[in-house]
Design a protein around this motif. Structure first.
Motif, short mmCIF file in Angstrom:
data_model
loop_
_atom_site.label_atom_id
_atom_site.label_comp_id
_atom_site.label_asym_id
_atom_site.label_seq_id
_atom_site.Cartn_x
_atom_site.Cartn_y
_atom_site.Cartn_z
N GLN A 36 -58.07 61.49 67.33
CA GLN A 36 -56.63 61.55 67.08
C GLN A 36 -56.27 62.42 65.89
N GLY A 37 -57.26 62.97 65.21
CA GLY A 37 -56.99 63.93 64.15
C GLY A 37 -57.01 63.40 62.74
N ALA A 38 -57.50 62.18 62.54
CA ALA A 38 -57.57 61.64 61.17
C ALA A 38 -58.43 62.55 60.29
N ASP A 39 -58.03 62.69 59.05
CA ASP A 39 -58.81 63.47 58.08
C ASP A 39 -59.98 62.68 57.55
N VAL A 40 -59.82 61.35 57.48
CA VAL A 40 -60.78 60.49 56.80
C VAL A 40 -60.89 59.18 57.58
N ILE A 41 -62.10 58.62 57.67
CA ILE A 41 -62.29 57.30 58.25
C ILE A 41 -62.74 56.33 57.15
N GLU A 42 -62.29 55.08 57.28
CA GLU A 42 -62.50 54.12 56.18
C GLU A 42 -63.42 52.99 56.60
N PRO A 43 -64.62 52.92 56.02
CA PRO A 43 -65.47 51.74 56.21
C PRO A 43 -65.43 50.82 54.99
N ASP A 44 -65.10 49.55 55.21
CA ASP A 44 -65.30 48.55 54.16
C ASP A 44 -66.77 48.16 54.18
N LEU A 45 -67.37 48.00 53.00
CA LEU A 45 -68.82 47.82 52.93
C LEU A 45 -69.21 46.46 52.35
N VAL A 46 -70.12 45.80 53.07
CA VAL A 46 -70.72 44.55 52.61
C VAL A 46 -72.23 44.64 52.89
N PRO A 47 -73.06 43.90 52.14
CA PRO A 47 -74.50 44.01 52.32
C PRO A 47 -75.09 42.96 53.26
N THR A 48 -76.22 43.29 53.84
CA THR A 48 -77.02 42.33 54.59
C THR A 48 -78.00 41.64 53.65
N ARG A 49 -78.73 40.66 54.18
CA ARG A 49 -79.73 39.96 53.36
C ARG A 49 -80.81 40.92 52.87
N ASP A 50 -81.13 41.93 53.70
CA ASP A 50 -82.14 42.90 53.30
C ASP A 50 -81.56 44.14 52.64
N GLY A 51 -80.32 44.03 52.15
CA GLY A 51 -79.76 45.05 51.28
C GLY A 51 -79.20 46.28 51.95
N VAL A 52 -78.90 46.21 53.25
CA VAL A 52 -78.32 47.34 53.97
C VAL A 52 -76.80 47.20 53.98
N LEU A 53 -76.09 48.28 53.67
CA LEU A 53 -74.63 48.25 53.71
C LEU A 53 -74.14 48.42 55.14
N VAL A 54 -73.25 47.51 55.56
CA VAL A 54 -72.67 47.58 56.90
C VAL A 54 -71.15 47.56 56.78
N ALA A 55 -70.49 47.99 57.85
CA ALA A 55 -69.03 48.12 57.85
C ALA A 55 -68.41 46.86 58.45
N ARG A 56 -67.85 46.03 57.59
CA ARG A 56 -67.06 44.86 57.96
C ARG A 56 -65.95 44.71 56.93
N HIS A 57 -64.78 44.24 57.38
CA HIS A 57 -63.68 44.03 56.45
C HIS A 57 -64.02 42.97 55.42
N GLU A 58 -64.75 41.95 55.84
CA GLU A 58 -65.17 40.89 54.95
C GLU A 58 -66.62 40.53 55.26
N ASN A 59 -67.29 39.91 54.28
CA ASN A 59 -68.64 39.42 54.55
C ASN A 59 -68.63 38.17 55.42
N GLU A 60 -67.52 37.46 55.51
CA GLU A 60 -67.40 36.33 56.44
C GLU A 60 -67.00 36.92 57.80
N ILE A 61 -67.84 36.73 58.82
CA ILE A 61 -67.73 37.52 60.04
C ILE A 61 -67.34 36.73 61.28
#
Length: 326
Positions: A36-61
């Motif tokens: 659709q032509g967005a200039d930028v995409i926004e990921p909110d970042l939270v970590p997993t137990r093994d320290g990997v950043l994933v895209a979720r609005h909140e850590n409560e899923i």
């Protein structure tokens, strides 16, 4: 070779992807936003137990995944206090990445966006590295938000260092990189200032204050003196869109931010009547769509430098009309 995208002002920031039309923080939502032509995409970042950043609005899923339908994870439902608020559910920091990848995303606002539920169960939770790869492939920017940084640091899962490392691996570690790091807290932005030269954005709301207690209130941070203090560590601010107005009269926030040499990217422009000011609503159905184009146009006339929207196609259309682009 990846070509750095043009980020001339005002930019259209796809809030959690095209989240008005697909479940938020999914590759499908990000891909649609890019189409659709967005200039930028926004990921909110939270970590997993093994320290990997994933895209979720909140850590409560529980609201954004089918975790409740997985009996193998039933015992992980728990209650935690995060930023002073008690929450019960399932939290990303209690799952490995491999475990999270067995879950599927679902629409967070099914009553408001019932059409999006058709995509429930079709998308996995993306990692930050996957979002970066997608952005580089399509030559758009990224606007990651560090969620609850003080909380995560307190449990030994700080997000600042892995965020900066992921950007370094991508070659996006300069002031010219198509990256904006945002946070509602202050201390982690100041810390990030010493870790990277990418652009930093101080998020603020109309009420309350930063969870790390670095300021008595967001209102205090929005005074001319407060804005000058923010400019010492941040490139811009991301205020609640309502802060641009006092009723139908513009506030001085845009001018005051620019006077402090700060850019301003308000959030979040949504089409549903429920989220629109009364003057832009159409009818009484909360999930009916009103005059989003009119609301964005009014904000652009104030001189904003970009904006977050759940509906990037509308945002791009209005922005281009304001620029005189055919």
């Amino acid at each position: 070779m990846n070509i750095v995208p043009s980020l001339s002002s005002p930019i259209v920031i796809a809030h959690r992807g095209a989240s008005g039309e697909r479940p938020e923080h999914t590759i499908a939502a990000y891909e649609l936003a890019i189409e659709q032509g967005a200039d930028v995409i926004e990921p909110d970042l939270v970590p997993t137990r093994d320290g990997v950043l994933v895209a979720r609005h909140e850590n409560e899923i529980s609201e954004t995944t089918d975790v409740a339908d997985h009996p193998e994870f039933a015992e992980r439902r728990t209650t935690k206090t995060i930023d002073g608020r008690e929450q019960t559910g399932w939290f990303t920091e209690d799952f490995t990445l491999a475990e999270l990848k067995t879950l599927r995303a679902k629409e967070r606002l099914p009553l408001m966006r019932p059409g999006n539920t058709a995509y429930d169960g079709t998308e996995a939770i993306p990692t930050f590295d996957e979002v970066i790869a997608l952005a580089k492939q399509h030559r758009v920017g990224i606007y990651p938000e560090t969620k609850h940084p003080t909380y995560f640091a307190s449990i030994g899962k700080g997000t600042d260092a892995p965020l900066v490392e992921a950007l370094r691996r991508a070659g996006w570690n300069s002031a010219e990189a198509p990256v904006f790091i945002q946070s509602f807290e202050v201390a982690n932005l100041k810390r990030l200032k010493g870790m990277t030269t990418v652009r930093l954005i101080q998020l603020v709301d109309g009420q309350g204050g930063p969870a790390d207690g670095a300021a008595p209130s967001y209102a205090a941070m929005m005074t001319p003196a407060g804005l000058k203090a923010i400019a010492e560590y941040a490139w811009g601010i991301g205020p609640n869109k309502a802060m641009l107005w006092d009723g139908v009269v513009p506030t001085a926030l845009v001018d005051n931010a620019h006077a402090a040499a700060l850019r301003i990217h308000p959030w979040t422009y949504r089409a549903e009547n429920y989220f629109l000011p009364s003057s832009f609503r159409a009818g009484i159905n909360p999930r009916g769509h009103g005059d989003l184009e009119g609301e964005i146009s009014a904000a652009l006339r104030l001189g904003i430098d970009g904006f977050f929207t759940d509906f990037p196609a509308t945002g791009v259309k209005v922005r281009d009309q304001a620029r005189g682009v055919k």
